[in-house]
Design a protein around this motif. Sequence first.
Motif, PDB file in Angstrom:
ATOM      1  N   LEU A 101       0.818  -1.224   0.000  1.00  0.00           N
ATOM      2  CA  LEU A 101       0.000   0.000   0.000  1.00  0.00           C
ATOM      3  C   LEU A 101       0.848   1.269   0.000  1.00  0.00           C
ATOM      4  N   ASN A 102       2.123   1.150  -0.272  1.00  0.00           N
ATOM      5  CA  ASN A 102       2.997   2.325  -0.302  1.00  0.00           C
ATOM      6  C   ASN A 102       2.648   3.253  -1.465  1.00  0.00           C
ATOM      7  N   GLY A 103       3.060   4.514  -1.326  1.00  0.00           N
ATOM      8  CA  GLY A 103       2.930   5.481  -2.407  1.00  0.00           C
ATOM      9  C   GLY A 103       1.692   6.340  -2.361  1.00  0.00           C
ATOM     10  N   PHE A 104       0.884   6.240  -1.311  1.00  0.00           N
ATOM     11  CA  PHE A 104      -0.332   7.057  -1.253  1.00  0.00           C
ATOM     12  C   PHE A 104       0.022   8.513  -0.967  1.00  0.00           C
ATOM     13  N   THR A 105      -0.815   9.393  -1.444  1.00  0.00           N
ATOM     14  CA  THR A 105      -0.618  10.836  -1.261  1.00  0.00           C
ATOM     15  C   THR A 105      -1.560  11.420  -0.213  1.00  0.00           C
ATOM     16  N   GLY A 106      -2.561  10.649   0.189  1.00  0.00           N
ATOM     17  CA  GLY A 106      -3.500  11.114   1.208  1.00  0.00           C
ATOM     18  C   GLY A 106      -4.106   9.937   1.935  1.00  0.00           C
ATOM     19  N   LEU A 107      -4.464  10.171   3.199  1.00  0.00           N
ATOM     20  CA  LEU A 107      -5.068   9.122   4.025  1.00  0.00           C
ATOM     21  C   LEU A 107      -6.243   9.732   4.766  1.00  0.00           C
ATOM     22  N   LYS A 108      -7.400   9.100   4.643  1.00  0.00           N
ATOM     23  CA  LYS A 108      -8.585   9.533   5.374  1.00  0.00           C
ATOM     24  C   LYS A 108      -9.136   8.357   6.172  1.00  0.00           C
ATOM     25  N   ARG A 109      -9.621   8.649   7.373  1.00  0.00           N
ATOM     26  CA  ARG A 109     -10.150   7.621   8.265  1.00  0.00           C
ATOM     27  C   ARG A 109     -11.679   7.650   8.286  1.00  0.00           C
ATOM     28  N   GLU A 110     -12.265   6.486   8.500  1.00  0.00           N
ATOM     29  CA  GLU A 110     -13.709   6.358   8.745  1.00  0.00           C
ATOM     30  C   GLU A 110     -14.532   7.097   7.682  1.00  0.00           C
ATOM     31  N   VAL A 111     -14.346   6.694   6.443  1.00  0.00           N
ATOM     32  CA  VAL A 111     -15.046   7.326   5.322  1.00  0.00           C
ATOM     33  C   VAL A 111     -16.317   6.540   5.007  1.00  0.00           C
ATOM     34  N   ALA A 112     -17.437   7.239   4.914  1.00  0.00           N
ATOM     35  CA  ALA A 112     -18.700   6.588   4.574  1.00  0.00           C
ATOM     36  C   ALA A 112     -18.648   6.084   3.140  1.00  0.00           C
ATOM     37  N   TYR A 113     -19.210   4.884   2.926  1.00  0.00           N
ATOM     38  CA  TYR A 113     -19.200   4.312   1.582  1.00  0.00           C
ATOM     39  C   TYR A 113     -20.170   3.141   1.524  1.00  0.00           C
ATOM     40  N   GLY A 114     -20.342   2.588   0.333  1.00  0.00           N
ATOM     41  CA  GLY A 114     -20.989   1.309   0.156  1.00  0.00           C
ATOM     42  C   GLY A 114     -22.495   1.353   0.010  1.00  0.00           C
ATOM     43  N   GLN A 115     -23.046   0.162  -0.242  1.00  0.00           N
ATOM     44  CA  GLN A 115     -24.471  -0.007  -0.467  1.00  0.00           C
ATOM     45  C   GLN A 115     -25.244  -0.339   0.805  1.00  0.00           C
ATOM     46  N   GLU A 116     -24.509  -0.587   1.912  1.00  0.00           N
ATOM     47  CA  GLU A 116     -25.157  -0.974   3.167  1.00  0.00           C
ATOM     48  C   GLU A 116     -24.796  -0.007   4.303  1.00  0.00           C
ATOM     49  N   ASN A 117     -24.542   1.258   3.928  1.00  0.00           N
ATOM     50  CA  ASN A 117     -24.288   2.325   4.903  1.00  0.00           C
ATOM     51  C   ASN A 117     -23.139   1.993   5.845  1.00  0.00           C
ATOM     52  N   SER A 118     -21.991   1.701   5.267  1.00  0.00           N
ATOM     53  CA  SER A 118     -20.815   1.333   6.047  1.00  0.00           C
ATOM     54  C   SER A 118     -19.833   2.482   6.134  1.00  0.00           C
ATOM     55  N   ARG A 119     -18.776   2.265   6.921  1.00  0.00           N
ATOM     56  CA  ARG A 119     -17.638   3.174   6.976  1.00  0.00           C
ATOM     57  C   ARG A 119     -16.371   2.357   6.819  1.00  0.00           C
TER      58      ARG A 119
END
Length: 251
Positions: A101-119
């Motif tokens: 997973l190296n090389g990322f330019t940004g990191l965000k925690r606990e992001v809402a997503y998905g079809q079943e209202n997840s984080r």
Amino acid sequence: MDFSPALEEGRLIRRYKRFLADIETVQGELLTIHCPNTGSMLNCMAEGARVWFSRSSDPKRKLPGTWEIGETPQGRLACINTARANPLIEEALRAGVISELNGFTGLKREVAYGQENSRIDFRLDYDDGSAWVEVKSVTLGFDGTTVAAFPDAVTLRGARHLRELAHLARDGVRAVQLYCVNLSGIDAVRPAQEIDPVYAAALRDAVAAGVEVLAYGVRLTPEQMWVDRPLPVLLEPLQLDPDALLVLPAI
């Protein structure tokens, strides 16, 4: 990650009502402390075994401390505080330990997503897109093997997270299930088919959909813990000794 304040040692008397544990410190003090683990803690604790806990100085807290590490019936150390997994993985991500997973330019925690209202635990942004990373803390070990397993109890939430990751992968989005193995003396990880066959099936379905599955081991002492090595994930069901699964009393 250093434990701060420094952990204190004691002996487990009992865990009960899921979130409570009675312990006796090495000085003979009897305490009721918080148990920050919603799972069964199968094969992860034993009455009379050593425990390490953090003591709180907050006068508003109802309980004086938090259980952090336990000595398992197999003689391993387990970080039973599941809240440690995400900060530990974030530390490893930022240090470049998780090479996939190296090389990322940004990191965000606990992001809402998905079809079943997840984080999602982490969304990593790259120049060419994003990776969505779900973290699970593994503490279930067994006698006679260095293969750990997840989960230690039926987890509808865990299966939902795998479905969400599979939806992402089918849409061409990078999706990752990452197991943080907070248990010493472990060389591989597998789904606990014998505990939650639905979760095990969901994991295999997720892999078929294109979800990446990673596992990383943790070096654990009463002073500090850190992610230090990749581990293989074994997806095929194993032939298990029925006596190896220690059944704990209801909590």
